[in-house]
Design an enzyme around this catalytic site. Structure first.
Site, PDB file in Angstrom:
ATOM      1  N   ASP A  18      25.874  11.611 -31.025  1.00  0.00           N
ATOM      2  CA  ASP A  18      25.421  11.435 -29.644  1.00  0.00           C
ATOM      3  C   ASP A  18      25.381   9.951 -29.274  1.00  0.00           C
ATOM      4  OD1 ASP A  18      24.539  12.177 -27.162  1.00  0.00           O
ATOM      5  OD2 ASP A  18      22.492  12.654 -27.780  1.00  0.00           O
ATOM      6  N   ASN A  66      29.849  21.604 -23.410  1.00  0.00           N
ATOM      7  CA  ASN A  66      30.501  20.378 -22.925  1.00  0.00           C
ATOM      8  C   ASN A  66      31.538  20.625 -21.833  1.00  0.00           C
ATOM      9  OD1 ASN A  66      30.458  18.543 -26.099  1.00  0.00           O
ATOM     10  ND2 ASN A  66      28.986  18.572 -24.429  1.00  0.00           N
TER      11      ASN A  66
END
Length: 239
Positions: A18, A66
Site C-alpha cells: 500500500d 480495485n
C-alpha cells in the site's frame, strides 16, 4: 546463495503493498509513476526473501475492489503488469523464482492472460521461492470459488460433509503453507480481503512506510519482530 530463514517456522509471508499513489502524490508525480516505483521495489523484496530461505511470498497486486479506481489508473496498472511480466521472467529464472498468479484472471485482456500463462510455464520448475502475485484476487471470492470447485468435484456429496481439510486443496494457494506473517505498508491497519482463509493465524505487521520506501532492511525488522512472537494457534499460554 540461500541462507536459512530468520525463523524456521516462517514459511509464508504475505504483503499488502500500500502507498504507491501517495508516494507519487508527495512527489507531484502521476499515480502511474508511483505504481512503477512500487514494481521496482518488488524485485528487491523477492530477492531478499529468496536469500533468507523463505519458501513462499504472496503480494497483493490488484484486488477485486480495485476495478472501482479511475479507468486511466486501471489501464496503467494493467500495462505495468504486462511490462513487469515481460521484463522479469529472465530475472526470476536466474534467481529461482517460481511465479504463480492467483485470482480470477478471466477479466484481464487475452494478451495479459497469455503473458501470465507464459510466465508461469517458464518459471514452473524453479524452486528457490514461490512468488504468488495476487491479481483480481479477493479472500471472499477465493473461499466461494473453492467451495464451488469442491462441489463440482463431489457432485454426490452434500455441503454438510465439507471440512476445512477438504476445502484447502481448492483454494488458490492449494498445496502451499498458510500465511505466517502478513505485512501491510502505508499506515493502514486492515487486511482488506486478502488471503482471509490462509491468514487466519498470521501475525500482523503494520508499518507507515509507503510501499516504494519499504526496503529489505525494513523487511528484516519485520522478521525480527516476528521471531519474538509467541504463536499458540488458539491454545493457552504455558503456565
Amino acid at each position: 546463495m540461500s541462507h536459512p530463514a530468520t525463523n524456521p517456522l516462517l514459511q509464508h509471508i504475505a504483503i499488502i503493498m500500500d502507498g504507491n499513489r501517495r508516494w507519487a502524490k508527495k512527489r507531484f508525480m502521476p499515480a502511474a509513476l508511483g505504481h512503477a516505483a512500487g514494481a521496482q521495489r518488488v524485485r528487491d523484496i523477492v530477492q531478499t526473501c529468496a536469500e533468507m530461505g523463505i519458501p513462499q511470498l504472496s503480494l497483493f497486486a490488484f484486488s477485486t475492489e480495485n476495478w472501482k479506481r479511475p479507468e486511466e489508473e486501471i489501464s496503467s496498472l494493467m500495462g505495468l503488469f504486462m511490462t513487469y511480466l515481460k521484463k522479469e521472467i529472465r530475472n526470476m529464472n536466474t534467481n529461482g523464482v517460481c511465479l504463480k498468479v492467483l485470482g480470477d484472471t478471466h477479466r484481464f485482456s487475452s494478451a495479459l492472460q497469455d503473458l501470465i500463462a507464459e510466465a508461469q510455464a517458464k518459471t514452473a520448475s524453479n524452486t528457490a521461492i514461490t512468488l504468488n502475485v495476487c491479481a483480481n484476487y479477493g479472500g471472499r471470492w477465493d473461499m466461494i470459488q473453492a467451495t464451488q470447485a469442491w462441489q463440482k468435484a463431489h457432485p454426490d456429496l452434500d455441503l454438510s460433509s465439507l471440512t476445512e481439510e477438504a476445502l484447502s486443496p481448492y483454494l488458490c494457494t492449494a498445496g502451499g503453507p498458510e500465511v505466517d506473517l502478513l505485512i501491510r505498508t502505508g499506515g493502514e491497519s486492515r487486511i482488506s480481503n486478502f488471503l482471509l482463509w490462509q491468514a487466519a493465524y498470521a501475525e500482523l505487521f503494520f508499518c507507515d512506510d509507503l510501499w516504494p520506501d519499504f526496503t529489505p532492511e525494513r523487511l528484516k525488522q519485520a522478521l525480527a519482530w516476528f521471531s519474538q512472537r509467541d504463536r499458540r494457534f488458539g491454545s493457552s499460554a504455558p503456565l
